[in-house]
Design a protein around this motif. Structure first.
Motif, PDB file in Angstrom:
ATOM      1  N   ASP A 146       0.855  -1.188   0.000  1.00  0.00           N
ATOM      2  CA  ASP A 146       0.000   0.000   0.000  1.00  0.00           C
ATOM      3  C   ASP A 146       0.891   1.238   0.000  1.00  0.00           C
ATOM      4  O   ASP A 146       1.395   1.662   1.042  1.00  0.00           O
ATOM      5  N   VAL A 168       1.429   5.176  -0.453  1.00  0.00           N
ATOM      6  CA  VAL A 168       0.639   6.396  -0.294  1.00  0.00           C
ATOM      7  C   VAL A 168       1.432   7.575  -0.842  1.00  0.00           C
ATOM      8  O   VAL A 168       2.523   7.886  -0.359  1.00  0.00           O
ATOM      9  N   TYR A 169       0.876   8.225  -1.872  1.00  0.00           N
ATOM     10  CA  TYR A 169       1.550   9.391  -2.448  1.00  0.00           C
ATOM     11  C   TYR A 169       0.537  10.209  -3.262  1.00  0.00           C
ATOM     12  O   TYR A 169      -0.571   9.748  -3.579  1.00  0.00           O
ATOM     13  N   LEU A 174      -2.834  13.140  -0.949  1.00  0.00           N
ATOM     14  CA  LEU A 174      -2.332  11.786  -0.769  1.00  0.00           C
ATOM     15  C   LEU A 174      -3.427  10.762  -1.042  1.00  0.00           C
ATOM     16  O   LEU A 174      -4.574  10.931  -0.630  1.00  0.00           O
ATOM     17  N   LYS A 175      -3.027   9.684  -1.751  1.00  0.00           N
ATOM     18  CA  LYS A 175      -3.947   8.604  -2.059  1.00  0.00           C
ATOM     19  C   LYS A 175      -3.233   7.265  -1.895  1.00  0.00           C
ATOM     20  O   LYS A 175      -2.011   7.195  -1.965  1.00  0.00           O
ATOM     21  N   HIS A 176      -4.029   6.221  -1.673  1.00  0.00           N
ATOM     22  CA  HIS A 176      -3.485   4.869  -1.560  1.00  0.00           C
ATOM     23  C   HIS A 176      -3.381   4.255  -2.954  1.00  0.00           C
ATOM     24  O   HIS A 176      -4.332   4.296  -3.736  1.00  0.00           O
TER      25      HIS A 176
END
Length: 337
Positions: free
Chosen positions: A166, A168-169, A176-178
């Motif tokens: 996972d 996250v960036y 931020l997104k998974h």
């Protein structure tokens, strides 16, 4: 005759070029065909051509028995390991045949079968991917898109089993997104059955596009000097001789003063392949093409002959490969592979 001693051929022309950001791309090791062991089939000759654009291998086999020999032939593609920060040097084509592999026997094309397995934490997870319609190539855009559509329960299961990470960036400026990153390794092998007729010779040829790694700068010098761990690694891997190193130092100094920007390309070929035959390769020829007369090349070899402005040749009789082949090319400006 082992390929083991130093062979470095040098040609350098300095021209102005803008400096590039320092970046690195890893190459994948590729090799030749593998055969089921047979006491009756010998390799009469192997002609191997390697450049940054193409690998060509032409074999001649002879069956010395009074009966036909049926055997399995395979071409193992290099493993493609999933990773959070991947730097594998292949194009994101999304296709299974990511090296554009082709093969012929006695001039007739062969359509080999393809076996692909996905491995995570040493466990075969191919059926898991198929059940969710996930493409097996970890780096394809289609794989990333399909993973985003996985049900949450499947994502959590795959995260716990080491299939996914996972990450996250923020990839589009919206926060931020998974992102689900593949961690499985893709193992692909092309294979087919063939017959070596009794008391006859058979030609087998295959072609593919190599994976070429490298950097956008000369990276093995430390403050312009031939020292440090990276230099030692390169020296062992590519057998750089004094002339090659001095030329590289001159280029690095010129670049620091606003001169030409030479870049590195790396090509690896598995000579110590899993192929089995009756005895050594009776006649072996290796041809290397550095791509441009202005480029520099270094590799480990013996009895190297320059056969053209960009080509070099090694020939040997009764050849047993004792080490794999690693090639370093320093590309002149505008010649990055």
């Amino acid at each position: 005759m082992p390929i083991s001693r130093s062979a470095a051929v040098i040609a350098a022309v300095l021209t102005a070029a803008p400096a590039l950001a320092n970046d690195t791309m890893a190459e994948l090791k590729t090799g030749g065909l593998t055969f089921i062991e047979s006491p009756d089939v010998s390799m009469e000759s192997e002609a191997l051509f390697i450049s940054a654009k193409e690998v060509r291998v032409d074999y001649v086999f002879e069956n010395s028995a009074n009966k036909d020999v049926e055997t399995l032939v395979a071409f193992p593609m290099p493993d493609l390991p999933g990773h959070v920060e991947s730097d594998i040097a292949i194009a994101d084509s999304g296709k299974d045949n990511f090296l554009d592999f082709t093969v012929t026997q006695d001039g007739k094309p062969i359509s080999p079968a393809l076996q692909q397995r996905a491995i995570a934490a040493s466990i075969d997870v191919t059926d898991d991917l198929k059940a969710q319609n996930i493409p097996p190539l970890p780096y394809a855009e289609g794989t990333a898109a399909a993973l985003e559509e996985l049900p949450d329960a499947v994502k959590q299961d795959w995260l716990s089993r080491g299939l996914l990470y996972d990450d996250v960036y923020d990839n589009d400026g919206s926060g931020l997104k998974h992102h689900m990153t593949p961690l499985w390794t893709l193992r692909s092998t092309y294979w087919w059955k063939t017959v070596f007729p009794a008391r006859a010779k058979v030609t087998v040829s295959h072609r593919y596009t190599p994976s070429v790694g490298g950097t956008v700068a000369i990276s093995f010098l430390e403050d312009g000097q031939a020292k440090g761990d990276r230099f030692a690694e390169y020296n062992s891997r590519y057998c750089m001789d004094g002339g090659f190193v001095k030329a590289a130092q001159k280029l690095a100094k010129a670049e620091a003063n606003g001169g030409a920007n030479y870049t590195e390309s790396w090509i690896s070929y598995i000579l110590k392949t899993g192929a089995n035959w009756n005895g050594p390769i009776k006649n072996f020829k290796l041809t290397l093409d550095k791509g441009n007369a202005k480029n520099l090349i270094s590799f480990c070899g013996s009895n190297v002959k320059k056969t053209g402005p960009t080509t070099f040749e090694i020939t040997a009789a009764d050849f047993w490969p004792e080490r794999d082949l690693d090639i370093l090319i320093l590309n002149a400006p505008g010649q990055v592979q």
